[in-house]
Design an enzyme around this catalytic site. Sequence first.
Site, short mmCIF file in Angstrom:
data_model
loop_
_atom_site.label_atom_id
_atom_site.label_comp_id
_atom_site.label_asym_id
_atom_site.label_seq_id
_atom_site.Cartn_x
_atom_site.Cartn_y
_atom_site.Cartn_z
N CYS A 64 0.82 -1.24 0.03
CA CYS A 64 0.09 0.12 -0.08
C CYS A 64 0.96 1.41 -0.01
CB CYS A 64 -0.99 -0.02 1.18
SG CYS A 64 -0.24 -0.02 3.01
N HIS A 133 14.40 -19.32 17.55
CA HIS A 133 13.60 -18.73 16.92
C HIS A 133 11.90 -19.24 16.85
CE1 HIS A 133 16.28 -15.65 16.32
NE2 HIS A 133 17.00 -16.56 15.48
C1 RB5 Z 1 -4.18 5.34 0.84
O1 RB5 Z 1 -4.09 6.80 0.57
C2 RB5 Z 1 -3.27 5.01 2.06
O2 RB5 Z 1 -3.64 5.45 3.22
C3 RB5 Z 1 -2.68 3.71 1.95
O3 RB5 Z 1 -2.11 3.28 0.92
C4 RB5 Z 1 -1.87 3.14 3.30
O4 RB5 Z 1 -0.92 3.98 3.20
C5 RB5 Z 1 -2.49 2.90 4.42
O5 RB5 Z 1 -1.65 2.41 5.47
#
Ligand code: RB5
Length: 143
Positions: A64, A133
Amino acid sequence: MIALGCDHGGYELKQEVIEYLKKKGLEYKDFGCFGTEAVDYPDYAKPVAHAVADGECDKGILICGTGIGISITANKIRGVRAALCSDCFSAEATRLHNDANILAMGARVLGPGLAIKIVDTFLNTPFSGDERHARRIRKIEED
Ligand code: RB5
């Protein structure tokens, strides 16, 4: 089989990861998203996390904007050990020590060159198998 997932912030980097996997002849299953239109990262992190936790896929890669939301979400699923990595040392260590089964990355944090090196390190480093581990990993799942 490697499970892939991203939100809109991670879509372009996921395409780079796909190119890398194709070049290496590695099989993958892409759980989306499939474009740069805004979506909600849990909708993509959860299917990837379940695919890994259920054994449908051996490992997962989630991307993300920061890597944070997608890794928080994935780690809610029992059996998932998602590691947010921004460097190769951490990617290697989390395989050796934590037997991490999902790599999370932030596309707004990393350039594509470093991201692919991190993927390569993560996929090519085995779990050490050391008892200390293994014991610590078992304790993660204890209440
Ligand atoms: C999206 O704008 C952003 O919030 C997402 O990609 C991520 O970084 C969330 O943790």
